[in-house]
Scaffold this active site. Sequence first.
Site, PDB file in Angstrom:
ATOM      1  N   GLU A   9       2.907  20.635 -16.748  1.00 40.58           N
ATOM      2  CA  GLU A   9       4.148  19.985 -16.408  1.00 40.58           C
ATOM      3  C   GLU A   9       5.457  20.429 -16.426  1.00 40.58           C
ATOM      4  OE1 GLU A   9       5.718  15.301 -17.689  1.00 40.58           O
ATOM      5  OE2 GLU A   9       4.316  16.578 -19.043  1.00 40.58           O
TER       6      GLU A   9
ATOM      7  N   GLU B  32      12.694   8.261 -17.996  1.00 42.39           N
ATOM      8  CA  GLU B  32      12.003   7.953 -19.129  1.00 42.39           C
ATOM      9  C   GLU B  32      13.151   7.112 -20.307  1.00 42.39           C
ATOM     10  OE1 GLU B  32       8.774  11.445 -19.785  1.00 42.39           O
ATOM     11  OE2 GLU B  32      10.741  11.714 -20.556  1.00 42.39           O
TER      12      GLU B  32
END
Length: 381
Positions: A158, A241
């Site tokens: 990622e 986030e």
Amino acid sequence: MQPLRPRLRPLRAALGALIAAFAVVASLVTATATPAQGDTTLCEPFGTTTIQGRYVVQNNRWGTSAPQCVTSTATGFRIDRADGSVPTDGAPKSYPSVFNGCHYTNCSPGTALPARLDTVSAAPSSISYGFVGDAVYNASYDIWLDPTPRTDGVNRTEIMIWFNRVGPIQPIGSSVGTATVGGRNWEVWTGSNGSNDVLSFVAPSAISSWSFDVMDFVRATVARGLAQNDWYLTSVQAGFEPWQNGAGLSVNSFSSTVETGGTPGGPGTDPGPGGPTACEVTYDPHVWQGGFTADVTVRNTGQAPVDAWRLAFALPSGQRITNAWNASVSPDAGTVTATGVGHNARIAAGGSVTFGFQGTYGGAFAEPNGFRLNDVSCTTA
């Protein structure tokens, strides 16, 4: 009793005027509360919707049970509700985002992903964020890489690009220095979350909008040994986030394309060296009152194989898919994408694959249109 009647008439008139006034107020409130046409509000933890006919917006609330709602817009999304908080030394509450590619079997319509890295000449993307000051969060891209063209589950590596960081939070792992990527300077962090490797590029100050090439960060990741050129780019995602609050954060606009085959300006060209993708689709329906089945044959008329094929097409209004075979097809209505499964994920040059599905319909039956194989328009037989 006769003298009272004249007094009742003005009372009725006054009541009528009052009711009319309430009706006007109610209509104004209703008009104000109605969302803009095309907006969709998602409060389900993993609810999704499609925007621009090619990207998927996802609520993606996984780190808390507190309510979270996002509303899609014509070009992005905003967070309307983000209750609760989680410790800032752990994982965030969620990752509301918009993406091009595939995420847990959900592939955006007509996407060219997954695509092998050594066949991608460029992956231009642009973003415009809207920030707030009363929350703890990052504004970030997620770029996913895997040794296989997988469309489900967690990928091996990622890449995170932190455009903004607000509050006492930090990326996974530890800081390993700085780097210049895409003409900007970044703090670099590496680590693992237990499921995949994470390489994070953190902006030293907030970036509210930017147009860049995703492949600049992919190549930097390959150079650090966290991916290989024969791996696959599976999705490009942008969102937030949040750890605390987050209502009001927005992605005002988002775009992502993938240019493969090394042909200038050639998004969707073939993932191999044999030339551009070409395709032909045969659609064979069997119809009865209120229901139908369809066999779909996709023929590769190009000179090189097509790996990790995806066929996007628009179902006519009123049609809904109930089950499928020899392919994964989602969503069940509107613009849908059929994705090859393990045994038929490649279409050889000159070869074909056939899949089918069953569905329901209302009104007059019609056939779908706009077939696109890995983002390239197909002819119909």
